[in-house]
Design a protein around this motif. Structure first.
Motif, short mmCIF file in Angstrom:
data_model
loop_
_atom_site.label_atom_id
_atom_site.label_comp_id
_atom_site.label_asym_id
_atom_site.label_seq_id
_atom_site.Cartn_x
_atom_site.Cartn_y
_atom_site.Cartn_z
N TYR A 90 0.84 -1.17 0.01
CA TYR A 90 0.11 0.11 0.17
C TYR A 90 0.98 1.02 -0.03
N LEU A 91 0.14 2.26 -0.58
CA LEU A 91 0.79 3.68 -0.53
C LEU A 91 -0.48 4.62 -0.01
N ALA A 92 0.23 5.62 0.36
CA ALA A 92 -0.95 6.82 1.04
C ALA A 92 -1.35 7.60 -0.34
N GLY A 93 -2.46 8.09 -0.36
CA GLY A 93 -2.62 8.98 -1.15
C GLY A 93 -3.08 10.49 -0.49
N ASN A 94 -3.42 11.20 -1.27
CA ASN A 94 -3.53 12.74 -0.73
C ASN A 94 -4.65 12.99 0.52
N HIS A 95 -5.56 11.94 0.40
CA HIS A 95 -6.54 12.04 1.30
C HIS A 95 -6.04 11.17 2.67
N ASP A 96 -4.86 10.42 2.63
CA ASP A 96 -4.77 9.64 3.67
C ASP A 96 -3.54 10.01 4.80
N GLU A 97 -3.45 9.65 5.98
CA GLU A 97 -2.39 9.73 6.86
C GLU A 97 -1.53 8.44 6.71
N PRO A 98 -0.42 8.74 6.35
CA PRO A 98 0.56 7.42 6.38
C PRO A 98 0.67 6.67 7.83
N LEU A 101 -2.27 4.47 8.03
CA LEU A 101 -2.46 3.19 7.24
C LEU A 101 -1.42 2.28 8.14
N ASP A 102 -0.46 2.81 8.24
CA ASP A 102 0.75 1.58 9.07
C ASP A 102 -0.01 1.31 10.29
N LYS A 103 -0.82 1.93 11.11
CA LYS A 103 -1.66 1.30 12.33
C LYS A 103 -2.59 0.27 12.03
N TYR A 104 -3.30 0.80 10.94
CA TYR A 104 -4.50 -0.28 10.72
C TYR A 104 -4.04 -1.50 9.92
N PHE A 105 -3.08 -1.22 9.10
CA PHE A 105 -2.61 -2.25 8.26
C PHE A 105 -1.17 -2.98 8.72
N SER A 106 -1.27 -3.09 10.13
CA SER A 106 -0.23 -3.89 10.67
C SER A 106 -0.14 -5.32 10.75
N ALA A 107 -1.13 -5.82 10.27
CA ALA A 107 -1.09 -7.24 10.15
C ALA A 107 -1.39 -8.13 9.04
N SER A 108 -1.29 -9.32 8.97
CA SER A 108 -1.36 -10.04 7.66
C SER A 108 -3.09 -9.89 7.10
N PRO A 109 -3.43 -9.71 5.79
CA PRO A 109 -2.23 -9.96 4.74
C PRO A 109 -1.26 -8.51 4.54
N GLN A 124 8.47 -1.06 -7.60
CA GLN A 124 8.65 0.02 -6.46
C GLN A 124 7.63 0.88 -6.28
N LEU A 125 7.04 1.04 -4.86
CA LEU A 125 6.04 1.66 -4.41
C LEU A 125 6.81 3.22 -4.20
N VAL A 126 6.27 4.40 -5.00
CA VAL A 126 6.88 5.55 -4.85
C VAL A 126 6.08 6.41 -3.94
N ASP A 127 6.57 7.07 -2.89
CA ASP A 127 5.70 7.88 -2.18
C ASP A 127 5.51 9.37 -2.95
N SER A 128 4.33 9.65 -3.29
CA SER A 128 4.01 11.04 -3.73
C SER A 128 3.07 11.83 -2.83
N LYS A 129 3.01 11.50 -1.62
CA LYS A 129 2.17 12.58 -1.02
C LYS A 129 2.75 13.70 -0.46
N SER A 130 2.10 14.75 -0.61
CA SER A 130 2.64 16.06 -0.06
C SER A 130 1.85 16.63 1.08
N ALA A 131 1.83 18.08 1.34
CA ALA A 131 0.92 18.49 2.32
C ALA A 131 -0.20 19.18 1.65
N THR A 132 -0.51 18.92 0.50
CA THR A 132 -1.36 19.39 -0.41
C THR A 132 -2.15 18.46 -1.21
#
Length: 263
Positions: A90-98, A101-109, A124-132
């Motif tokens: 998974y990657l964060a989008g502009n609506h998300d808080e990384p 994501l890490d908190k709730y996606f901490s277990a399998s799968p 490669q999963l490339v982070d493109s999230k910014s402050a906007t």
């Protein structure tokens, strides 16, 4: 993290699904432009679950619409309800808080790794999230990408924001530092393609090489699990289309094939 490819005597591919832009609410009955986005996500995940060829899932961001923690939990619940057992990156989008994501996606799968190593490919999963709402691939992310790329393997890059304009309103929220991004991309000859979310529609685009020495790189955009944007409007308007996702098949000989699944 390394995934070991199964033996493929006839160049059989590794297939994975890209899903993106679920835009969930705290309520599973929440509607986004008239569409029940939780139900749409479930439809997509059940379709993926029915395809045994799919070895993993990559979610390219914008999980939440209302920015509630419950929306993240709803995504996890939907995955479990659909009996998804293949790894989900998974990657964060502009609506998300990384951090959420890490908190709730901490277990399998779910898998937090941002690099998938196959015998002949790297994803490669490339982070493109910014402050906007717009995207920005920062210097740290670009250095990380350059350090990760193995020149003897074919490369597929996944990101949330689109690095090529698509021709409608979402371009004002596209990747802001395109020049710096493409300067890095064009320094490699083994990047086969880039895939993104964010645009709520499926397209195949090609960058314009800045030099005869540069090979064109194809960009594949992914339909959303939530709604598909109407590109004729200057703002968010939903087409009367169902949810969708994109399949990628990576072959040992370096070939890539992809198809869009609309439901």
């Amino acid at each position: 993290m390394t995934i070991t490819e199964p033996y493929s005597p006839n160049n059989q591919p590794i297939t994975f699904a890209q899903i993106t832009d679920s835009h969930l609410f705290a309520s599973v009955d929440g509607l986004h432009h008239g569409n029940n986005v939780f139900t749409n996500l479930k439809i997509v995940l059940l379709s993926i679950c029915d395809n045994p060829a799919i070895k993993y899932i990559i979610f390219t961001g914008d999980l939440t619409q209302d920015h509630t923690e419950q929306s993240y939990q709803n995504f996890v619940d939907c995955v479990l309800e659909c009996n998804i057992t293949v790894p989900i990156y998974y990657l964060a989008g502009n609506h998300d808080e990384p951090e959420l994501l890490d908190k709730y996606f901490s277990a399998s799968p779910f898998q937090a790794d941002k690099e998938i190593n196959l015998s002949h490919w790297q994803v490669q999963l490339v982070d493109s999230k910014s402050a906007t709402p717009a995207g920005y691939v920062g210097e740290q992310a670009l250095v990380k990408l350059k350090d990760a790329i193995q020149k003897n393997k074919n490369q597929l890059l996944m990101m949330h924001h689109h690095p090529i304009d698509v021709g409608y309103f979402i371009d004002k929220h596209g990747l802001q530092n395109k020049d710096a991004f493409w300067q890095v991309i064009n320094s490699y000859d083994n990047i086969k393609a880039i895939a993104c979310g964010h645009v709520h529609g499926d397209m195949t685009l090609t960058n314009a090489p800045t030099s005869p020495l540069n090979k064109p790189v194809i960009l594949y955009t992914c339909p959303a699990t939530s709604i598909q944007f109407d590109p004729t409007f200057d703002g968010v308007t939903a087409l009367s289309k169902g949810p969708g996702y994109r399949l990628f098949s990576l072959y040992a000989d370096g070939q890539l094939s992809t198809e869009v699944v609309m439901l």
